[in-house]
Enzyme design. Sequence first.
Site, PDB file in Angstrom:
ATOM      1  N   LYS A 199       8.958  38.807  40.049  1.00 12.00           N
ATOM      2  CA  LYS A 199       9.124  37.538  39.339  1.00 12.00           C
ATOM      3  C   LYS A 199       9.129  36.400  40.352  1.00 12.00           C
ATOM      4  CE  LYS A 199      12.030  36.386  35.395  1.00 12.00           C
ATOM      5  NZ  LYS A 199      13.422  36.515  34.934  1.00 12.00           N
TER       6      LYS A 199
HETATM    7  C1  E4P Z   1      14.249  35.870  31.706  1.00 10.12           C
HETATM    8  O1  E4P Z   1      13.257  36.230  32.281  1.00 10.12           O
HETATM    9  C2  E4P Z   1      14.918  34.594  31.986  1.00 10.12           C
HETATM   10  O2  E4P Z   1      15.347  34.521  33.307  1.00 10.12           O
HETATM   11  C3  E4P Z   1      16.054  34.424  31.030  1.00 10.12           C
HETATM   12  O3  E4P Z   1      15.596  34.695  29.726  1.00 10.12           O
HETATM   13  C4  E4P Z   1      16.710  33.053  31.111  1.00 10.12           C
HETATM   14  O4  E4P Z   1      17.648  32.950  30.067  1.00 10.12           O
HETATM   15  P1  E4P Z   1      18.759  31.798  30.030  1.00 10.12           P
HETATM   16  O5  E4P Z   1      18.069  30.497  29.827  1.00 10.12           O
HETATM   17  O6  E4P Z   1      19.626  32.165  28.868  1.00 10.12           O
HETATM   18  O7  E4P Z   1      19.476  31.857  31.341  1.00 10.12           O
END
Ligand code: E4P
Length: 218
Positions: free
Chosen positions: A83
């Site tokens: 990522k």
């Molecule tokens: C997933 O890949 C993201 O990092 C995550 O969904 C972020 O979620 P949040 O906005 O609730 O922290």
Amino acid sequence: MKFFADTSDIDAIKDLADCGMLDGVTTNPSIIAKSGREFIPLIEEICGICAGPVSAEVASTDFETMMKEGEKLAKIADNIAVKVPLTEAGLKVCKNLSEGGTMVNVTLCFSPLQALLAAKAGATFISPFVGRLDDIAQNGMDLIGDILTIYDQYPDFHTEVLVASVRHPAHILESARMGADVVTCPPSVIKQLYKHPLTDKGLAGFVEDWKKTGQSIL
Ligand code: E4P
């Protein structure tokens, strides 16, 4: 539509796998910090449970260090999706890792044009954050519609739209209606999908009526 679990909670991941509701896992530095566990062994353990893509995020922001981190993370297992943030350096890492055959999830996407760049950089997944847009009074799901419309115009784009920052079942419903490829959700939100008051009421009635028959199936 694929369901990814947006968590590093091993018990929750196993539970979703047992229910047939786990197609992948996403993590981010905040999720790892919350777990209190060592990053690499934790990701190894998740890859042992989940056969689908497991996103592990780089921690640096400059190209050279992100590349090194990405290459190290990619070696953990065949199903790792590295990522990277949606920055110029992040998309350069995306291009290089993708060309080498590594899955890449481009995160922190907040505009359709950012998503266009990620597809051109060869991203496996683009992660638009719907909940965080809702939080600032913009409609997060409008972004998903825009990205799907753009990607549909170009059959040579193979980037999957991974709806992230999901906060409630309505995000999942809209994602499914729009044909998004993946939603990544906290396990508690996936569990909410099973629930309907008429199911509970109907089942209570059937259980009561079955008792009246005095019968047993087994
Ligand atoms: C997933 O890949 C993201 O990092 C995550 O969904 C972020 O979620 P949040 O906005 O609730 O922290």
